[in-house]
Design an enzyme around this catalytic site. Structure first.
Site, PDB file in Angstrom:
ATOM      1  N   ASP A  30      35.414   9.221 -28.397  1.00  0.00           N
ATOM      2  CA  ASP A  30      34.368   9.910 -27.632  1.00  0.00           C
ATOM      3  C   ASP A  30      34.889  11.295 -27.233  1.00  0.00           C
ATOM      4  OD1 ASP A  30      31.740   8.783 -25.756  1.00  0.00           O
ATOM      5  OD2 ASP A  30      32.645  10.722 -25.270  1.00  0.00           O
ATOM      6  N   ASN A  86      24.580   1.414 -23.866  1.00  0.00           N
ATOM      7  CA  ASN A  86      23.510   1.988 -23.065  1.00  0.00           C
ATOM      8  C   ASN A  86      22.253   1.976 -23.921  1.00  0.00           C
ATOM      9  OD1 ASN A  86      25.315   2.596 -20.933  1.00  0.00           O
ATOM     10  ND2 ASN A  86      25.979   4.432 -22.026  1.00  0.00           N
ATOM     11  N   GLY A  92      20.539   4.900 -19.772  1.00  0.00           N
ATOM     12  CA  GLY A  92      21.439   6.056 -19.823  1.00  0.00           C
ATOM     13  C   GLY A  92      21.876   6.427 -21.224  1.00  0.00           C
ATOM     14  N   GLN A  93      21.125   5.968 -22.233  1.00  0.00           N
ATOM     15  CA  GLN A  93      21.483   6.306 -23.620  1.00  0.00           C
ATOM     16  C   GLN A  93      21.163   7.774 -23.884  1.00  0.00           C
ATOM     17  OE1 GLN A  93      19.539   3.859 -26.568  1.00  0.00           O
ATOM     18  NE2 GLN A  93      20.607   4.828 -28.284  1.00  0.00           N
ATOM     19  N   SER A  94      22.164   8.517 -24.361  1.00  0.00           N
ATOM     20  CA  SER A  94      21.948   9.941 -24.599  1.00  0.00           C
ATOM     21  C   SER A  94      21.900  10.296 -26.084  1.00  0.00           C
ATOM     22  CB  SER A  94      23.026  10.773 -23.895  1.00  0.00           C
ATOM     23  OG  SER A  94      24.298  10.463 -24.418  1.00  0.00           O
ATOM     24  N   HIS A  99      25.087   2.518 -30.694  1.00  0.00           N
ATOM     25  CA  HIS A  99      26.549   2.597 -30.645  1.00  0.00           C
ATOM     26  C   HIS A  99      27.063   1.746 -29.499  1.00  0.00           C
ATOM     27  CE1 HIS A  99      24.878   5.856 -28.194  1.00  0.00           C
ATOM     28  NE2 HIS A  99      25.923   5.725 -27.397  1.00  0.00           N
ATOM     29  N   HIS A 101      30.381   1.471 -26.882  1.00  0.00           N
ATOM     30  CA  HIS A 101      31.575   2.106 -26.331  1.00  0.00           C
ATOM     31  C   HIS A 101      32.650   1.027 -26.195  1.00  0.00           C
ATOM     32  CE1 HIS A 101      29.363   5.729 -24.602  1.00  0.00           C
ATOM     33  NE2 HIS A 101      28.358   4.883 -24.807  1.00  0.00           N
TER      34      HIS A 101
HETATM   35  P1  5GP Z   1      25.463   7.214 -24.658  1.00  0.00           P
HETATM   36  O1  5GP Z   1      25.302   8.008 -23.394  1.00  0.00           O
HETATM   37  O2  5GP Z   1      24.338   7.500 -25.628  1.00  0.00           O
HETATM   38  O3  5GP Z   1      25.683   5.753 -24.442  1.00  0.00           O
HETATM   39  O4  5GP Z   1      26.812   7.711 -25.313  1.00  0.00           O
HETATM   40  C1  5GP Z   1      26.912   8.840 -26.086  1.00  0.00           C
HETATM   41  C2  5GP Z   1      28.366   9.218 -26.092  1.00  0.00           C
HETATM   42  O5  5GP Z   1      28.566  10.112 -27.158  1.00  0.00           O
HETATM   43  C3  5GP Z   1      28.830   9.941 -24.809  1.00  0.00           C
HETATM   44  O6  5GP Z   1      29.893   9.202 -24.223  1.00  0.00           O
HETATM   45  C4  5GP Z   1      29.271  11.307 -25.300  1.00  0.00           C
HETATM   46  O7  5GP Z   1      30.447  11.771 -24.651  1.00  0.00           O
HETATM   47  C5  5GP Z   1      29.512  11.065 -26.779  1.00  0.00           C
HETATM   48  N1  5GP Z   1      29.272  12.217 -27.618  1.00  0.00           N
HETATM   49  C6  5GP Z   1      28.196  13.053 -27.568  1.00  0.00           C
HETATM   50  N2  5GP Z   1      28.285  14.002 -28.517  1.00  0.00           N
HETATM   51  C7  5GP Z   1      29.449  13.757 -29.195  1.00  0.00           C
HETATM   52  C8  5GP Z   1      30.080  14.411 -30.287  1.00  0.00           C
HETATM   53  O8  5GP Z   1      29.609  15.387 -30.859  1.00  0.00           O
HETATM   54  N3  5GP Z   1      31.268  13.883 -30.708  1.00  0.00           N
HETATM   55  C9  5GP Z   1      31.821  12.790 -30.116  1.00  0.00           C
HETATM   56  N4  5GP Z   1      32.985  12.357 -30.625  1.00  0.00           N
HETATM   57  N5  5GP Z   1      31.242  12.142 -29.085  1.00  0.00           N
HETATM   58  C10 5GP Z   1      30.064  12.626 -28.621  1.00  0.00           C
END
Ligand code: 5GP
Length: 108
Positions: A30, A86, A92-94, A99, A101
């Site tokens: 990450d 998430n 909180g999924q961004s 995926h 973690h």
């Molecule tokens: P979410 O919030 O969707 O569960 O997790 C997305 C994760 O992707 C976040 O922890 C964020 O730091 C990570 N992330 C976002 N953009 C990138 C990227 O370009 N490269 C990497 N390695 N991680 C990313």
């Protein structure tokens, strides 16, 4: 529809610190780690979120969890670890590509 950042990583269009890859998934660090070990386990199949998984994806899901277990060993997370998904806006999924973690290396 525009590719997500994870699809671009899968397609090697943008760089990532990839630690594992096979036919079904890719795993990378990450970019904003929340723990000493913070890996993202991403299926190559474009599934928007956990909620979009179907019965057809059951073997894929099993594979992702097997990969998580293998990486936890390789990264010496012998005292335990956390697996996080998430899902959706309230979850909180961004990034709209399924995926998991894998977090560890400290007391969470
Ligand atoms: P979410 O919030 O969707 O569960 O997790 C997305 C994760 O992707 C976040 O922890 C964020 O730091 C990570 N992330 C976002 N953009 C990138 C990227 O370009 N490269 C990497 N390695 N991680 C990313």
């Amino acid at each position: 529809m525009a590719k997500t950042i994870f699809k671009q990583i899968i397609d090697k269009e943008i760089p990532a610190q990839i630690v594992y890859e096979d036919d079904l998934c890719v795993v990378f660090h990450d970019v904003h780690p929340q723990a000493p070990v913070h890996l993202l386990v991403v299926p190559k199949k474009e599934i928007v979120s956990f909620n979009e998984l179907t019965a057809e994806d059951t073997p894929l899901l099993g594979h992702l969890f097997a990969v998580i277990q293998k990486l936890a060993k390789e990264f010496h997370l012998d005292n335990g670890y956390r697996i996080v998904n998430n899902c959706g806006k309230d979850g909180g999924q961004s990034v709209a590509h399924l995926h998991f973690h894998l977090l560890g290396g400290c007391q969470l």
